[in-house]
Design a protein around this motif. Structure first.
Motif, short mmCIF file in Angstrom:
data_model
loop_
_atom_site.label_atom_id
_atom_site.label_comp_id
_atom_site.label_asym_id
_atom_site.label_seq_id
_atom_site.Cartn_x
_atom_site.Cartn_y
_atom_site.Cartn_z
N GLY A 94 -31.35 3.12 7.41
CA GLY A 94 -31.98 4.31 7.98
C GLY A 94 -31.14 5.08 8.99
N LYS A 95 -29.96 4.54 9.30
CA LYS A 95 -29.10 5.23 10.27
C LYS A 95 -27.88 5.81 9.58
CE LYS A 95 -28.15 2.36 13.62
NZ LYS A 95 -27.99 1.60 14.87
N THR A 96 -27.54 7.06 9.92
CA THR A 96 -26.36 7.68 9.33
C THR A 96 -25.10 6.98 9.85
OG1 THR A 96 -27.53 9.75 9.18
CG2 THR A 96 -25.13 9.86 9.03
N VAL A 97 -24.21 6.67 8.93
CA VAL A 97 -22.96 6.02 9.33
C VAL A 97 -21.77 6.78 8.75
CG1 VAL A 97 -23.84 3.66 9.64
CG2 VAL A 97 -23.18 4.42 7.35
N GLN A 98 -20.65 6.69 9.41
CA GLN A 98 -19.40 7.26 8.91
C GLN A 98 -18.32 6.22 9.13
OE1 GLN A 98 -19.31 10.98 11.12
NE2 GLN A 98 -19.02 12.07 9.20
N PHE A 99 -17.76 5.73 8.04
CA PHE A 99 -16.75 4.69 8.18
C PHE A 99 -15.36 5.31 8.16
CE2 PHE A 99 -20.12 2.35 5.62
CZ PHE A 99 -20.75 1.86 6.76
N ARG A 100 -14.59 5.05 9.20
CA ARG A 100 -13.22 5.56 9.22
C ARG A 100 -12.23 4.52 8.70
NH1 ARG A 100 -14.12 7.49 15.20
NH2 ARG A 100 -15.40 5.65 14.88
N SER A 101 -12.73 3.31 8.46
CA SER A 101 -11.85 2.26 7.93
C SER A 101 -12.71 1.17 7.30
CB SER A 101 -11.04 1.65 9.07
OG SER A 101 -11.92 0.96 9.94
N PRO A 102 -12.12 0.33 6.45
CA PRO A 102 -12.87 -0.82 5.91
C PRO A 102 -13.38 -1.73 7.04
CG PRO A 102 -10.88 -0.45 4.63
CD PRO A 102 -10.80 0.47 5.82
N PHE A 104 -29.40 0.67 1.94
CA PHE A 104 -28.18 1.49 1.89
C PHE A 104 -28.44 2.71 1.02
CE2 PHE A 104 -24.19 2.70 -0.12
CZ PHE A 104 -23.36 2.80 0.97
N LYS A 105 -28.01 3.87 1.50
CA LYS A 105 -28.30 5.10 0.76
C LYS A 105 -27.16 6.10 0.90
CE LYS A 105 -31.99 8.49 0.36
NZ LYS A 105 -33.13 9.08 1.08
N MET A 106 -26.70 6.61 -0.22
CA MET A 106 -25.69 7.67 -0.22
C MET A 106 -26.31 8.89 -0.87
SD MET A 106 -22.46 5.67 -1.79
CE MET A 106 -21.02 6.02 -0.82
N THR A 107 -26.07 10.04 -0.28
CA THR A 107 -26.67 11.27 -0.82
C THR A 107 -25.61 12.36 -0.95
OG1 THR A 107 -28.63 10.66 0.47
CG2 THR A 107 -28.64 12.84 -0.54
N GLY A 108 -25.52 12.92 -2.13
CA GLY A 108 -24.64 14.08 -2.37
C GLY A 108 -23.17 13.83 -2.11
N ILE A 109 -22.72 12.63 -2.46
CA ILE A 109 -21.32 12.27 -2.18
C ILE A 109 -20.35 12.98 -3.13
CG2 ILE A 109 -19.62 10.38 -2.15
CD1 ILE A 109 -21.51 10.18 0.22
N VAL A 110 -19.39 13.68 -2.52
CA VAL A 110 -18.33 14.34 -3.29
C VAL A 110 -17.00 13.76 -2.81
CG1 VAL A 110 -17.14 16.53 -3.73
CG2 VAL A 110 -19.65 16.49 -3.57
N LYS A 111 -16.14 13.42 -3.76
CA LYS A 111 -14.78 12.98 -3.41
C LYS A 111 -13.80 13.64 -4.37
CE LYS A 111 -11.43 10.84 -1.47
NZ LYS A 111 -11.06 11.18 -0.08
N THR A 149 -23.71 12.24 2.70
CA THR A 149 -24.06 11.37 3.82
C THR A 149 -24.29 9.94 3.36
OG1 THR A 149 -26.38 11.92 3.53
CG2 THR A 149 -25.18 13.19 5.19
N ILE A 150 -24.03 9.02 4.28
CA ILE A 150 -24.24 7.59 4.02
C ILE A 150 -25.17 7.06 5.10
CG2 ILE A 150 -23.13 5.33 3.73
CD1 ILE A 150 -20.51 6.76 3.11
N GLU A 151 -26.21 6.36 4.67
CA GLU A 151 -27.14 5.75 5.62
C GLU A 151 -27.19 4.26 5.38
OE1 GLU A 151 -31.14 7.71 5.76
OE2 GLU A 151 -30.01 9.18 4.57
N MET A 152 -27.21 3.52 6.49
CA MET A 152 -27.33 2.08 6.42
C MET A 152 -28.55 1.73 7.24
SD MET A 152 -25.18 -0.54 5.46
CE MET A 152 -25.29 -2.29 5.74
#
Ligand code: ADP
Ligand code: MG
Length: 250
Positions: free
Chosen positions: A63-71, A3-10, A58-61
């Motif tokens: 090795g694949k980029t993922v975007q979660f719209r919900s839990p 699991f990898k998160m890069t440059g996350i801004v919230k 970006t979020i990678e799981m």
């Protein structure tokens, strides 16, 4: 990397709760996440678990980029989050909690019936693997201790095929013996090759179970240390900023 998160801004209005955070967890690793109140830990795990969408990054799981719209979408990708409040149903049995929304059915004369026998067998197996002891899998969850509930919540996550289990303060408000149990569940997860993100204020617990420690301060992930190569004093210094002050002064 699992699991990898890069440059996350919230951002929340004018407040930047996460300021270009990089965070990664390997397979079979327990990563502790520490930081003072307001550092951004809960916001970070909510971003991991689909409860918040990041403004940037970006979020990678695997090795694949993922975007979660919900839990729900995060669960489907194998990320399970166990919040302090746990979200177990008190007035339901252990088996029913573990299979909530995932019941095993078998057809009889073309009609699907709940396969209680398979569900009970799987529940017994999951609890045994984690070494969770409950009086009966048919007892209501509300009659169980905090440690037992944590065990049931973890078993539920494993039943959902989670590969990354995020735990927010799982040992807060537990008696000492119960804390021991929860720490042993975390070790059992690692033995099964699962990855764990553990948020904890208890530095002793962090040193007992983690492989690495990420320190957050003011919305940034300021450092990642190997647990075996640091000590509680250094980590506390990093959490409070004492180290930064000393480094600046020297
Ligand atoms: N939903 C929200 N709306 C506005 N501000 C928030 C929200 N959630 C968190 N914050 C703010 O973001 C910052 C980080 O909070 P949080 O992630 O809860 O920190 P921690 O879990 O490390 O204590 C804090 O300043 C907090 O007040
Ligand atoms: Mg928090």
């Amino acid at each position: 990397m699992m699991f990898k998160m890069t440059g996350i801004v919230k951002r929340f209005g004018g407040l930047t709760a996460l300021d270009t955070v990089d965070f990664a967890v390997e397979h079979g690793e327990v990563m502790a996440l520490v930081g003072d109140n307001g550092a951004g830990k809960s916001t970070l795990i909510k971003t991991m678990s689909g409860a918040h969408a990041p403004d940037e990054g970006t979020i990678e799981m695997m090795g694949k980029t993922v975007q979660f719209r919900s839990p729900q979408e995060a669960w489907e990708s194998g990320i399970a989050t166990i919040y302090q409040e746990l979200a177990l149903a008190g007035k339901m049995t252990v088996v029913d909690n573990i299979f909530l929304g995932r019941e095993i059915k078998k057809p009889f004369l073309g009609i699907p019936f709940l396969d209680r026998q398979s569900m009970r067998a799987k529940t017994g197996k999951l609890l045994k693997e984690l070494d969770v002891h409950v009086p009966s899998i048919d007892s209501w969850v509300e009659s169980m201790s905090g440690g037992q509930r944590q065990g049931i919540a973890i078993a539920r996550a494993l039943n959902m095929d989670a590969n990354l289990i995020i735990m927010d303060e799982p040992t807060a408000a537990l008696a000492v013996a119960e804390v021991r149990k929860v720490l042993s569940f975390i070790k059992a997860l690692r033995e099964q090759g699962k990855s764990v993100v553990l948020i904890s204020h208890n530095i002793q617990d962090v040193f007992e179970v983690s492989d690495r420690i990420s320190v957050m301060r003011h919305g940034r992930c300021i450092t990642v240390r190997e647990t075996a190569k640091t000590d509680p004093q250094e980590i506390i210094g990093l959490i409070t900023g004492a180290h930064e002050v000393r480094a600046a002064a020297s």
